[in-house]
Design a protein around this motif. Structure first.
Motif, short mmCIF file in Angstrom:
data_model
loop_
_atom_site.label_atom_id
_atom_site.label_comp_id
_atom_site.label_asym_id
_atom_site.label_seq_id
_atom_site.Cartn_x
_atom_site.Cartn_y
_atom_site.Cartn_z
N ASN A 28 0.80 -1.22 0.00
CA ASN A 28 0.00 0.00 0.00
C ASN A 28 0.84 1.27 0.00
O ASN A 28 0.30 2.35 -0.23
N ARG A 53 -4.18 -0.31 -6.75
CA ARG A 53 -4.13 0.49 -5.53
C ARG A 53 -4.70 1.89 -5.72
O ARG A 53 -5.11 2.54 -4.77
N SER A 56 -8.31 2.20 -4.29
CA SER A 56 -8.31 2.20 -2.82
C SER A 56 -7.16 1.32 -2.35
O SER A 56 -6.74 0.41 -3.06
N PRO A 57 -6.67 1.59 -1.14
CA PRO A 57 -5.61 0.73 -0.60
C PRO A 57 -6.13 -0.70 -0.41
O PRO A 57 -7.33 -0.92 -0.26
N PHE A 58 -5.22 -1.64 -0.42
CA PHE A 58 -5.59 -3.03 -0.18
C PHE A 58 -5.95 -3.20 1.29
O PHE A 58 -5.23 -2.75 2.17
N LYS A 59 -7.08 -3.85 1.54
CA LYS A 59 -7.52 -4.08 2.93
C LYS A 59 -6.65 -5.14 3.60
O LYS A 59 -6.32 -5.03 4.77
N ASP A 60 -6.34 -6.19 2.84
CA ASP A 60 -5.57 -7.31 3.36
C ASP A 60 -5.05 -8.11 2.18
O ASP A 60 -5.23 -7.73 1.02
N ASP A 63 -7.65 -9.23 -0.38
CA ASP A 63 -8.05 -8.14 -1.26
C ASP A 63 -7.01 -7.96 -2.38
O ASP A 63 -7.37 -7.81 -3.55
N ARG A 67 -7.71 -8.48 -6.42
CA ARG A 67 -7.65 -7.33 -7.31
C ARG A 67 -6.45 -7.29 -8.25
O ARG A 67 -6.47 -6.54 -9.24
N ASN A 87 -0.49 -3.81 4.58
CA ASN A 87 -0.78 -3.14 5.86
C ASN A 87 0.11 -3.68 6.98
O ASN A 87 -0.32 -3.86 8.11
#
Length: 121
Positions: A28, A53, A56-60, A63, A67, A87
């Motif tokens: 991220n 990215r 939106s930033p990668f949640k985990d 994700d 993506r 993260n």
């Protein structure tokens, strides 16, 4: 005494340098150049990570896997082992994948027996 202190100081500096070299690269936050320092990430994969990215930033990790085309669970495990994080987290499946690979290597092969051979026993 001074020689001992210099040796200790040099060892400490080398330890810090190697720790910095193994620093994690977060998907991220990393630039394209930083992403490409990870073994297994070249220009095409790093471009796909950066493109995904943008929205939106990668949640985990899941994700990121969903993506970014070309990154599945196996590749995620390898990239995580090379220092990629999402993260700040390593891929949870990495340990499981390593354990499964180790079991495949450690498990002795079963002797091949044909149905005829088994019937004779």
């Amino acid at each position: 005494m001074i020689k001992h202190l210099l040796t200790l100081l040099l060892a400490s500096l080398l330890s810090l340098a190697s720790a910095a070299a193994m620093a994690a690269v977060d998907a991220n936050k990393a630039t394209q150049a930083e992403l490409e320092t990870i073994k297994g990430i070249g220009p095409s994969v790093s471009s796909r990570v950066l493109e995904a990215r943008k929205s939106s930033p990668f949640k985990d990790w899941d994700d990121l896997i969903d993506r970014v085309q070309g990154i599945g669970a196996g590749k995620a495990a390898k990239l995580s082992a090379e220092g990629l994080t999402v993260n700040g987290a390593t891929y949870a499946g990495a340990a499981a994948t390593d354990k499964a690979d180790k079991q495949k290597v450690d498990r002795p092969a079963k002797p091949a027996t044909s149905p005829e051979t088994a019937a004779k026993k």
